[in-house]
Design a protein around this motif. Structure first.
Motif, PDB file in Angstrom:
ATOM      1  N   ASP A 108     -13.270  11.143 -12.474  1.00  0.00           N
ATOM      2  CA  ASP A 108     -14.379  12.084 -12.281  1.00  0.00           C
ATOM      3  C   ASP A 108     -15.730  11.456 -12.617  1.00  0.00           C
ATOM      4  O   ASP A 108     -16.771  12.087 -12.438  1.00  0.00           O
ATOM      5  CB  ASP A 108     -14.177  13.330 -13.139  1.00  0.00           C
ATOM      6  N   ARG A 165      -9.823  15.459 -12.992  1.00  0.00           N
ATOM      7  CA  ARG A 165      -9.508  16.581 -12.100  1.00  0.00           C
ATOM      8  C   ARG A 165      -9.159  16.113 -10.692  1.00  0.00           C
ATOM      9  O   ARG A 165      -8.657  16.882  -9.879  1.00  0.00           O
ATOM     10  CB  ARG A 165     -10.695  17.546 -12.047  1.00  0.00           C
ATOM     11  N   HIS A 166      -9.463  14.878 -10.383  1.00  0.00           N
ATOM     12  CA  HIS A 166      -9.234  14.316  -9.047  1.00  0.00           C
ATOM     13  C   HIS A 166      -7.746  14.444  -8.678  1.00  0.00           C
ATOM     14  O   HIS A 166      -6.869  14.141  -9.498  1.00  0.00           O
ATOM     15  CB  HIS A 166      -9.650  12.844  -9.043  1.00  0.00           C
ATOM     16  N   PRO A 167      -7.435  14.884  -7.457  1.00  0.00           N
ATOM     17  CA  PRO A 167      -6.023  15.112  -7.082  1.00  0.00           C
ATOM     18  C   PRO A 167      -5.163  13.855  -7.112  1.00  0.00           C
ATOM     19  O   PRO A 167      -3.931  13.946  -7.191  1.00  0.00           O
ATOM     20  CB  PRO A 167      -6.123  15.693  -5.660  1.00  0.00           C
ATOM     21  N   HIS A 168      -5.777  12.677  -7.033  1.00  0.00           N
ATOM     22  CA  HIS A 168      -5.007  11.438  -7.039  1.00  0.00           C
ATOM     23  C   HIS A 168      -4.877  10.825  -8.440  1.00  0.00           C
ATOM     24  O   HIS A 168      -4.324   9.731  -8.588  1.00  0.00           O
ATOM     25  CB  HIS A 168      -5.642  10.413  -6.092  1.00  0.00           C
ATOM     26  N   ALA A 169      -5.388  11.487  -9.458  1.00  0.00           N
ATOM     27  CA  ALA A 169      -5.307  10.947 -10.822  1.00  0.00           C
ATOM     28  C   ALA A 169      -3.855  10.933 -11.304  1.00  0.00           C
ATOM     29  O   ALA A 169      -3.070  11.832 -10.982  1.00  0.00           O
ATOM     30  CB  ALA A 169      -6.164  11.779 -11.777  1.00  0.00           C
ATOM     31  N   ARG A 174      -3.470  14.612 -14.171  1.00  0.00           N
ATOM     32  CA  ARG A 174      -4.372  15.527 -13.493  1.00  0.00           C
ATOM     33  C   ARG A 174      -4.650  16.755 -14.362  1.00  0.00           C
ATOM     34  O   ARG A 174      -3.724  17.370 -14.914  1.00  0.00           O
ATOM     35  CB  ARG A 174      -3.776  15.973 -12.158  1.00  0.00           C
ATOM     36  N   CYS A 175      -5.915  17.121 -14.439  1.00  0.00           N
ATOM     37  CA  CYS A 175      -6.355  18.284 -15.204  1.00  0.00           C
ATOM     38  C   CYS A 175      -6.606  19.446 -14.245  1.00  0.00           C
ATOM     39  O   CYS A 175      -7.268  19.279 -13.209  1.00  0.00           O
ATOM     40  CB  CYS A 175      -7.623  17.923 -15.968  1.00  0.00           C
ATOM     41  N   SER A 176      -6.105  20.629 -14.588  1.00  0.00           N
ATOM     42  CA  SER A 176      -6.305  21.800 -13.733  1.00  0.00           C
ATOM     43  C   SER A 176      -6.268  23.061 -14.589  1.00  0.00           C
ATOM     44  O   SER A 176      -6.058  23.005 -15.807  1.00  0.00           O
ATOM     45  CB  SER A 176      -5.203  21.868 -12.661  1.00  0.00           C
ATOM     46  N   CYS A 205       1.541  15.156 -14.931  1.00  0.00           N
ATOM     47  CA  CYS A 205       1.739  13.730 -14.673  1.00  0.00           C
ATOM     48  C   CYS A 205       3.200  13.518 -14.284  1.00  0.00           C
ATOM     49  O   CYS A 205       3.939  14.477 -14.058  1.00  0.00           O
ATOM     50  CB  CYS A 205       1.360  12.897 -15.889  1.00  0.00           C
TER      51      CYS A 205
END
Length: 514
Positions: free
Chosen positions: A244, A266-270, A273-275, A290
Motif C-alpha cells: 500500500d 490491503r492490496h489483493p495480491h499481498a 491481506r488486510c480486510s 494468508c
C-alpha cells in the motif's frame, strides 16, 4: 581479547586497510570515537566531518595505543596507525570485529520507513515476547527511537540507530543475556552513513516512503533519501514490503536483493491481506488472511493508521513462525509511549492527543484518524514546531497541513538547536496563514499547550487538541545542548487539570473573552 592485528585483518579483508604500522600485536582495551572515553590501551576512531585533531591529542593523553584514520596526524605520533580508505565503513567493520558480531546471533529485524517504525518495533517485540514466554525463554531485545532493551535493563534512546560502536556493544550484550531475537529501527541516516553496514537482518521491513529529512546536513533530495532506505534490502534474508506504500513497485524491485520477499497490505495480491477494517470508540479491528490462517485482530491503540504498523509486525512474525495467538495477544495489549496517547477532561469538552507525528506522512494519517475516529469533536487545535537546522521541507508541509485541517494552530519549539525559534516559527506561520487558519506562537512548549487549552475553553464546544512532534521525549535540543524538559503527556495532563480547576464562572468569563 581482540588485538590490533585482528582489527587490521578485518579491515584488510574488506579492502579498507591502506596501511598498518608494524609492531607487536597488542590487546585493544576499548574501541571508541569519543576521546573522553579513552583508557590505556584503547583504539581511537577519528570519525566524521566533526572530527578535530585535538580529539586525537586528548585520546593520546588518556593512554590510547592506536587509532584508525583516513590520514596520518601529528597528534597521533607514537600511536599505532591503521590507515583506511573510508572511515565510516572502517568504523562499522572494526566494531563488528571488536564485539564479535555473528549474523543471526541474535536474529535481527530491521525496520525502515518514513512513518511508523517505533510502533511497528514495539508491536513485533511484544509478539516475540509472548512467544518466548510460551517457550520459557527470555524476552527479546529492542532498539527504538524512545527506549532500548538489552535483556538486562531498559534505557532511554539517544538516537534512532546508534553509531556502530554503541550498536555492536548493545548487540553483544543481547548475546551475553541469551536473547534469541532483537528488533531495531533503521534510520535513513544510519544507512547513508554506514552505521549498520556489518549487520545481517534475518527480516527487513519497509513500511512506507514520503519526502523527509531533506537538508544540507541530511539528504540532499528525495532520491538520496529513498535510495538510502532501499539499500537495506542488500542486507536482508527476507524482505517484508507494504504493497500500500507509495512507490511500491520500485520498493519491490529493490527488495529482490533480499533472499525472499513477503508482501502485506490491503492490496489483493499481498501475501498477508488486510480486510474488514472496523474502527470505533471501542478500538480498531481487522482481518488478516494468508496461506496458513484467516484471523481477526484487535488493536489496543487508537488510530486507523496503526493497522499498517500492525500488518508489518504480523508479516515479520509470520516469517519467524510466531503462533497466531501470540500475535493477537500482543496487539490487543500493546500501547507505545508517546504514540496516540489520549487525555480527556472530566466534562468531555476537551480531548488531547499526544503523538510523535513530525513529518508530512504522519500528519496526513493522524488528521485522517481524527476525522474518522473522533467525529464528535467539532474543533481542532494543533500545537507543533519544527526542528532547527534539518528537515527544512517540514516547515512548509506541516504548516500547510496543520492550517488546512485545524481551526487554530499554536506554533512552539521543537528541538530548535542553534537556530532561532522565532525564525523557525515565522517560516511555519507563513504557510499556516496561507490556508486562512488562525495562528499563534509561544516559544515555551508548556505555555503553548496551556494557551491551546484556554483557546479550547473559549470555543465552548467539544475540541480536540493535537500536541505533536515530541511524543515521550524528555528533552529539548537547544543551542546549549540537551535540556531536560517535561514530556508532552505531562504538559497535556497539567493543562487539562488546570482547566478542570476553573470554576463555572471562570469558564464563562473565558468564553466571553473570545
Amino acid at each position: 581479547m581482540i588485538t590490533t592485528e585482528q582489527i587490521a585483518g578485518a579491515l584488510a579483508d574488506r579492502g579498507l586497510l591502506l596501511e598498518a604500522q608494524r609492531g607487536a600485536a597488542a590487546a585493544v582495551t576499548r574501541l571508541t570515537c569519543d576521546s573522553r572515553q579513552v583508557c590505556p590501551g584503547a583504539m581511537f576512531i577519528c570519525k566524521g566531518a566533526a572530527f578535530r585533531p585535538e580529539y586525537l591529542a586528548e585520546a593520546a593523553r588518556r593512554g590510547a595505543a592506536s587509532y584508525i584514520s583516513e590520514r596520518a596526524l601529528p597528534e597521533g605520533r607514537g600511536l599505532k596507525l591503521l590507515l583506511v580508505s573510508d572511515i565510516r565503513k572502517a568504523m562499522a567493520a572494526a566494531a563488528a570485529c571488536y564485539f564479535g558480531y555473528a549474523p543471526g546471533c541474535p536474529k535481527l529485524t530491521g525496520i525502515t520507513g518514513t512513518k511508523g517504525k517505533t510502533t511497528t518495533a514495539w508491536y513485533l517485540k511484544a509478539m516475540l515476547d509472548a512467544w518466548m514466554h510460551e517457550e520459557h525463554r527470555p524476552e527479546t531485545g529492542l532498539l527504538s527511537t524512545i527506549r532500548n532493551y538489552d535483556g538486562n535493563e531498559w534505557s532511554d534512546a539517544v538516537m534512532t540507530t546508534p553509531e556502530p560502536v554503541e550498536l555492536h556493544e548493545f548487540l553483544a550484550r543481547t548475546v551475553k543475556n541469551r536473547l534469541l531475537y532483537t528488533t531495531m529501527e533503521v534510520s535513513s541516516q544510519a544507512l547513508k552513513y554506514k552505521r549498520v553496514r556489518e549487520l545481517r537482518f534475518q527480516v527487513g521491513i519497509f513500511l512506507n516512503i514520503s519526502e523527509d529529512h531533506i537538508s544540507p546536513q541530511e539528504h540532499e533530495d528525495f532520491e538520496d533519501y529513498f535510495s538510502a532506505k532501499l539499500s537495506m534490502f542488500r542486507q536482508c534474508d527476507t524482505a517484508c514490503v507494504n504493497l500500500d506504500s507509495d512507490h511500491a513497485q520500485r520498493i519491490l524491485k529493490a527488495a529482490r536483493k533480499a533472499g525472499h520477499v513477503v508482501t502485506f497490505g490491503r492490496h489483493p495480491h499481498a501475501d498477508l491481506r488486510c480486510s474488514n477494517i472496523r474502527t470505533g470508540e471501542n478500538g480498531t479491528s481487522f482481518t488478516v488472511s494468508c496461506a496458513t490462517f484467516t484471523e481477526s485482530f484487535t488493536l489496543a491503540m487508537k488510530g486507523r493508521f496503526n493497522i499498517e504498523n500492525a500488518m508489518a509486525a504480523i508479516a515479520a512474525a509470520y516469517v519467524y513462525g510466531v503462533p497466531v495467538q501470540c500475535m493477537k495477544q500482543a496487539l490487543a495489549q500493546t500501547r507505545v509511549p508517546g504514540r496516540m496517547e489520549t487525555f480527556a477532561s472530566r466534562d468531555g469538552k476537551i480531548c488531547g492527543i499526544v503523538d510523535f507525528a513530525h513529518n508530512r506522512l504522519s500528519f496526513e494519517k493522524l488528521f485522517d484518524a481524527v476525522f474518522q475516529e473522533y467525529s464528535s469533536y467539532k474543533k481542532i487545535i494543533t500545537v507543533f514546531g519544527c526542528p532547527g537546522g534539518k528537515a527544512l521541507n517540514r516547515r512548509r508541509e506541516l504548516g500547510l497541513l496543520a492550517g488546512l485541517f485545524s481551526d487554530y494552530v499554536m506554533i512552539t519549539s521543537d528541538d530548535p538547536g542553534k537556530e532561532c525559534p522565532e525564525k523557525i516559527a515565522e517560516e511555519i506561520r507563513r504557510y499556516v496563514e496561507m490556508t486562512g487558519c488562525g495562528c499563534g506562537f509561544s516559544q515555551e512548549r508548556k505555555d503553548a499547550v496551556a494557551l491551546a487549552v484556554r483557546k479550547a475553553a473559549q470555543y465552548g464546544e467539544k475540541t480536540m487538541i493535537l500536541l505533536l512532534g515530541k511524543g515521550c521525549e524528555r528533552y529539548q535540543k537547544t543551542g546549549e545542548g540537551l535540556q531536560e524538559y517535561p514530556t508532552d503527556a505531562a504538559l497535556m495532563q497539567e493543562a487539562i487539570r488546570t482547566y478542570e480547576g476553573f470554576t463555572f464562572q471562570e469558564k464563562c468569563l473565558i468564553m466571553e473573552a473570545s
